[in-house]
Enzyme design. Sequence first.
Site, PDB file in Angstrom:
ATOM      1  N   HIS A 189       6.570  -1.196   2.681  1.00  0.00           N
ATOM      2  CA  HIS A 189       6.518  -2.586   3.150  1.00  0.00           C
ATOM      3  C   HIS A 189       5.666  -3.429   2.211  1.00  0.00           C
ATOM      4  CE1 HIS A 189       3.386  -0.238   5.213  1.00  0.00           C
ATOM      5  NE2 HIS A 189       2.631  -1.316   5.202  1.00  0.00           N
ATOM      6  N   HIS A 231       3.497  -6.900   2.150  1.00  0.00           N
ATOM      7  CA  HIS A 231       2.872  -7.954   2.936  1.00  0.00           C
ATOM      8  C   HIS A 231       2.951  -9.254   2.137  1.00  0.00           C
ATOM      9  CE1 HIS A 231       0.345  -5.207   5.604  1.00  0.00           C
ATOM     10  NE2 HIS A 231       0.598  -4.390   4.598  1.00  0.00           N
ATOM     11  N   ASN A 266       0.824  -1.202   0.000  1.00  0.00           N
ATOM     12  CA  ASN A 266       0.000   0.000   0.000  1.00  0.00           C
ATOM     13  C   ASN A 266       0.865   1.261   0.000  1.00  0.00           C
ATOM     14  OD1 ASN A 266      -2.324  -1.631   0.272  1.00  0.00           O
ATOM     15  ND2 ASN A 266      -2.097  -1.688   2.490  1.00  0.00           N
TER      16      ASN A 266
HETATM   17  P1  AMP Z   1      -0.292  -1.079   5.968  1.00  0.00           P
HETATM   18  O1  AMP Z   1      -1.757  -0.865   6.229  1.00  0.00           O
HETATM   19  O2  AMP Z   1      -0.033  -1.648   4.601  1.00  0.00           O
HETATM   20  O3  AMP Z   1       0.506   0.172   6.244  1.00  0.00           O
HETATM   21  O4  AMP Z   1       0.170  -2.204   6.974  1.00  0.00           O
HETATM   22  C1  AMP Z   1       0.905  -1.956   8.134  1.00  0.00           C
HETATM   23  C2  AMP Z   1       1.054  -3.268   8.835  1.00  0.00           C
HETATM   24  O5  AMP Z   1       2.027  -3.138   9.855  1.00  0.00           O
HETATM   25  C3  AMP Z   1      -0.225  -3.787   9.528  1.00  0.00           C
HETATM   26  O6  AMP Z   1      -0.561  -5.056   8.990  1.00  0.00           O
HETATM   27  C4  AMP Z   1       0.155  -3.854  10.988  1.00  0.00           C
HETATM   28  O7  AMP Z   1      -0.415  -4.960  11.664  1.00  0.00           O
HETATM   29  C5  AMP Z   1       1.669  -3.969  10.915  1.00  0.00           C
HETATM   30  N1  AMP Z   1       2.367  -3.498  12.094  1.00  0.00           N
HETATM   31  C6  AMP Z   1       2.248  -2.290  12.693  1.00  0.00           C
HETATM   32  N2  AMP Z   1       3.065  -2.198  13.749  1.00  0.00           N
HETATM   33  C7  AMP Z   1       3.746  -3.377  13.814  1.00  0.00           C
HETATM   34  C8  AMP Z   1       4.731  -3.910  14.693  1.00  0.00           C
HETATM   35  N3  AMP Z   1       5.214  -3.200  15.724  1.00  0.00           N
HETATM   36  N4  AMP Z   1       5.200  -5.148  14.461  1.00  0.00           N
HETATM   37  C9  AMP Z   1       4.725  -5.872  13.415  1.00  0.00           C
HETATM   38  N5  AMP Z   1       3.798  -5.422  12.552  1.00  0.00           N
HETATM   39  C10 AMP Z   1       3.299  -4.193  12.750  1.00  0.00           C
END
Ligand code: AMP
Length: 142
Positions: free
Chosen positions: A99, A101, A86
């Site tokens: 990032h 996924h 995203n």
């Molecule tokens: P997005 O909506 O694509 O920005 O996804 C961000 C992702 O980061 C989400 O799936 C969250 O669950 C994950 N996330 C946020 N903080 C952490 C963390 N401290 N450790 C692991 N994953 C995280």
Amino acid sequence: MADSIFSKIIRGEIPCLKVYEDEKVFSFLDINPIAPGHTLVIPKEPAETLDQLSDESAAALGKILPLLCRAVMKATGTRQYNILQNNGKGAHQAVAHVHFHIIPKPNSTEGLGIQWPTRPLPQEQGQEILAKIRDAIAGTVI
Ligand code: AMP
């Protein structure tokens, strides 16, 4: 560039379940997985969106991503999966650090659900946007 929670994870200031690390790439389990094995793969470079990422980091990510996909699928026993990436708040980006996924799709209820509001592409509209995209590529040094 803002210091995101992911930069803190890379530096070890916030704990994570680390999957992989090399000179340019870091990977860890998502803290709120939508399927078992939901994994995040990030560049160490603190770019906010993919278009801002350097060629070096992009190459490193592109090289390791398939290997991590194979590892996650082997570990979860899942053959189907989605890659989600995203860019921007309006596009559901919650953390301002690039990032990817890796999301296993073990069944119809777990993993990524997608809305895909298709409509046919009008020929004129296609030609117009195609010309603009090609112009943008031509104006970019590769
Ligand atoms: P997005 O909506 O694509 O920005 O996804 C961000 C992702 O980061 C989400 O799936 C969250 O669950 C994950 N996330 C946020 N903080 C952490 C963390 N401290 N450790 C692991 N994953 C995280």
